[in-house]
Scaffold this active site. Structure first.
Site, PDB file in Angstrom:
ATOM      1  N   THR A 178       0.865  -1.176   0.000  1.00  0.00           N
ATOM      2  CA  THR A 178       0.000   0.000   0.000  1.00  0.00           C
ATOM      3  C   THR A 178       0.902   1.227   0.000  1.00  0.00           C
ATOM      4  O   THR A 178       2.059   1.127   0.367  1.00  0.00           O
ATOM      5  CB  THR A 178      -0.876   0.027   1.285  1.00  0.00           C
ATOM      6  N   ARG A 206     -12.919  -7.936  -3.848  1.00  0.00           N
ATOM      7  CA  ARG A 206     -12.481  -7.789  -2.459  1.00  0.00           C
ATOM      8  C   ARG A 206     -12.089  -6.347  -2.181  1.00  0.00           C
ATOM      9  O   ARG A 206     -11.443  -5.691  -2.989  1.00  0.00           O
ATOM     10  CB  ARG A 206     -11.301  -8.727  -2.186  1.00  0.00           C
ATOM     11  N   VAL A 207     -12.456  -5.844  -1.008  1.00  0.00           N
ATOM     12  CA  VAL A 207     -12.106  -4.491  -0.585  1.00  0.00           C
ATOM     13  C   VAL A 207     -11.395  -4.577   0.757  1.00  0.00           C
ATOM     14  O   VAL A 207     -11.868  -5.255   1.674  1.00  0.00           O
ATOM     15  CB  VAL A 207     -13.352  -3.600  -0.452  1.00  0.00           C
ATOM     16  N   GLY A 208     -10.257  -3.907   0.881  1.00  0.00           N
ATOM     17  CA  GLY A 208      -9.506  -3.904   2.122  1.00  0.00           C
ATOM     18  C   GLY A 208      -9.746  -2.659   2.940  1.00  0.00           C
ATOM     19  O   GLY A 208     -10.778  -1.985   2.818  1.00  0.00           O
ATOM     20  N   ASP A 209      -8.774  -2.329   3.768  1.00  0.00           N
ATOM     21  CA  ASP A 209      -8.938  -1.218   4.706  1.00  0.00           C
ATOM     22  C   ASP A 209      -8.593   0.142   4.125  1.00  0.00           C
ATOM     23  O   ASP A 209      -9.011   1.173   4.674  1.00  0.00           O
ATOM     24  CB  ASP A 209      -8.060  -1.445   5.932  1.00  0.00           C
ATOM     25  N   THR A 229      -0.766   0.056   6.474  1.00  0.00           N
ATOM     26  CA  THR A 229      -0.413  -0.917   5.439  1.00  0.00           C
ATOM     27  C   THR A 229      -0.319  -2.294   6.069  1.00  0.00           C
ATOM     28  O   THR A 229       0.269  -2.452   7.140  1.00  0.00           O
ATOM     29  CB  THR A 229       0.917  -0.551   4.748  1.00  0.00           C
ATOM     30  N   GLY A 230      -0.911  -3.276   5.415  1.00  0.00           N
ATOM     31  CA  GLY A 230      -0.895  -4.642   5.942  1.00  0.00           C
ATOM     32  C   GLY A 230      -2.157  -5.374   5.519  1.00  0.00           C
ATOM     33  O   GLY A 230      -2.831  -4.978   4.574  1.00  0.00           O
TER      34      GLY A 230
END
Length: 322
Positions: A178, A206-209, A229-230
């Site tokens: 990220t 898919r959606v992340g943070d 990030t992660g």
């Protein structure tokens, strides 16, 4: 009228490759792009510009670099396409803009800022977000624009791991990455921005943070600005950005203490994670628990600092704030 000290910090993801997996030329180029990102953001701040404009400028440089998982150089999903997410937040007003699953916006962070300025809606997804950006006259590209050979190799590697059952052994660099920036401007306002291509071989949709306000991106004046990030699923569950601000406001923790606690919680779950954060006083932290994290910041005397693993390098000096 009093002015605040200006401050700027960035990250290019905690999915940093082991040093042996890139040539010295590639490492030099990546660090040069980190420095260029800092120069772009600092140029805004040093002229009295807003923290929001500074984080956008810094993130845009990393979106245009092939060395980071955002924009050009983004990870492939399981279908061999790129779906990008981004968000930005103004700590003064709590205004924010976010988008996810976009496939044609050259610089998603710019579209997120346009949404923030519009105010409603705050968050758009997929083709609707692409269409919005196009209607606003932003630079649009074909999905192939985001592809690089390294990301193709990462996708191939993850497909093989999926078949033989070794997904858990994949490095952070194989899986995700990220970019993000946090800033404090001369008016004392904070801002944060984050942009990503997600993780390699992620399911389509898919959606992340990164586009989730309060998880991967958060800014609030008087407290802090955070970009993470992660593994995004865990940043969402723990509301990491908002949690750090809350620990400072209600538990009286310092920025360093609050971010350390957040990373420690993720470490307990064996989740590779990192972040950059700035406090209302201009203090900067960049904790991470992986082998490395692309990161950088500018100190009050104008010196640029960049790092990939443990060692931090001075990459030049910029003009002090006007």
């Amino acid at each position: 009228m009093t002015t605040s000290p200006i401050a700027l910090a960035i990250h290019g993801g905690c999915g940093t490759l082991p040093k042996a997996e890139m040539t010295e030329t590639e490492w030099t180029e990546a660090k040069a792009d980190l420095a260029a990102s800092l120069r772009a953001g600092w140029a805004v701040l040093s002229k009295g510009g807003s923290a929001v404009d500074a984080v956008e400028a810094a993130v845009l440089v990393m979106e245009n670099s092939p060395h980071f998982n955002a924009g050009h150089g983004a990870a492939f999903n399981a279908d061999g396409e790129h779906e990008l997410d981004a968000s930005i937040m103004d700590g003064e007003t709590l205004a924010a803009g976010a988008l996810c699953g976009v496939k044609r916006i050259r610089n998603p962070i710019g579209a997120a800022k346009v949404l923030m300025r519009r105010g409603d809606p705050l968050f758009l997804a997929g083709t609707a977000a692409d269409s919005f950006a196009e209607s606003e006259g932003l630079d649009m590209v074909e999905n192939e624009y985001f592809s690089t050979e390294r990301r193709r190799k990462n996708l191939s590697s993850m497909k093989i791991r999926e078949l033989v059952g070794t997904m858990s052994e994949a490095s952070e660099a194989e899986k995700h990455g990220t970019v993000g920036a946090v800033a404090l401007d001369a008016q004392g306002h904070l801002a944060a921005a984050t942009s990503t291509g997600g993780y390699t071989n992620k399911p389509a949709g898919r959606v992340g943070d990164s586009p989730i306000i309060g998880a991967g991106t958060y800014a609030r004046d008087g407290r802090c600005a955070v970009s993470g990030t992660g593994k995004g699923e865990y940043f969402i569950r723990y509301c990491v950005g908002h949690e750090i601000a809350s620990l400072m406001a209600y538990a009286g923790l310092s920025l360093e203490e609050a971010t350390a606690r957040a990373i420690a919680e993720l470490t307990e779950h064996r989740i590779g994670a990192g972040l950059v954060a700035i406090g209302a006083d201009g203090s900067i932290v960049a904790p991470y628990n992986s082998a490395g994290m692309y990161r950088g910041w500018v100190t009050p005397d104008g010196f640029i600092h960049v790092a990939t693993h443990g060692d931090v390098e001075v990459a030049g000096q910029l003009e002090a704030a006007a």
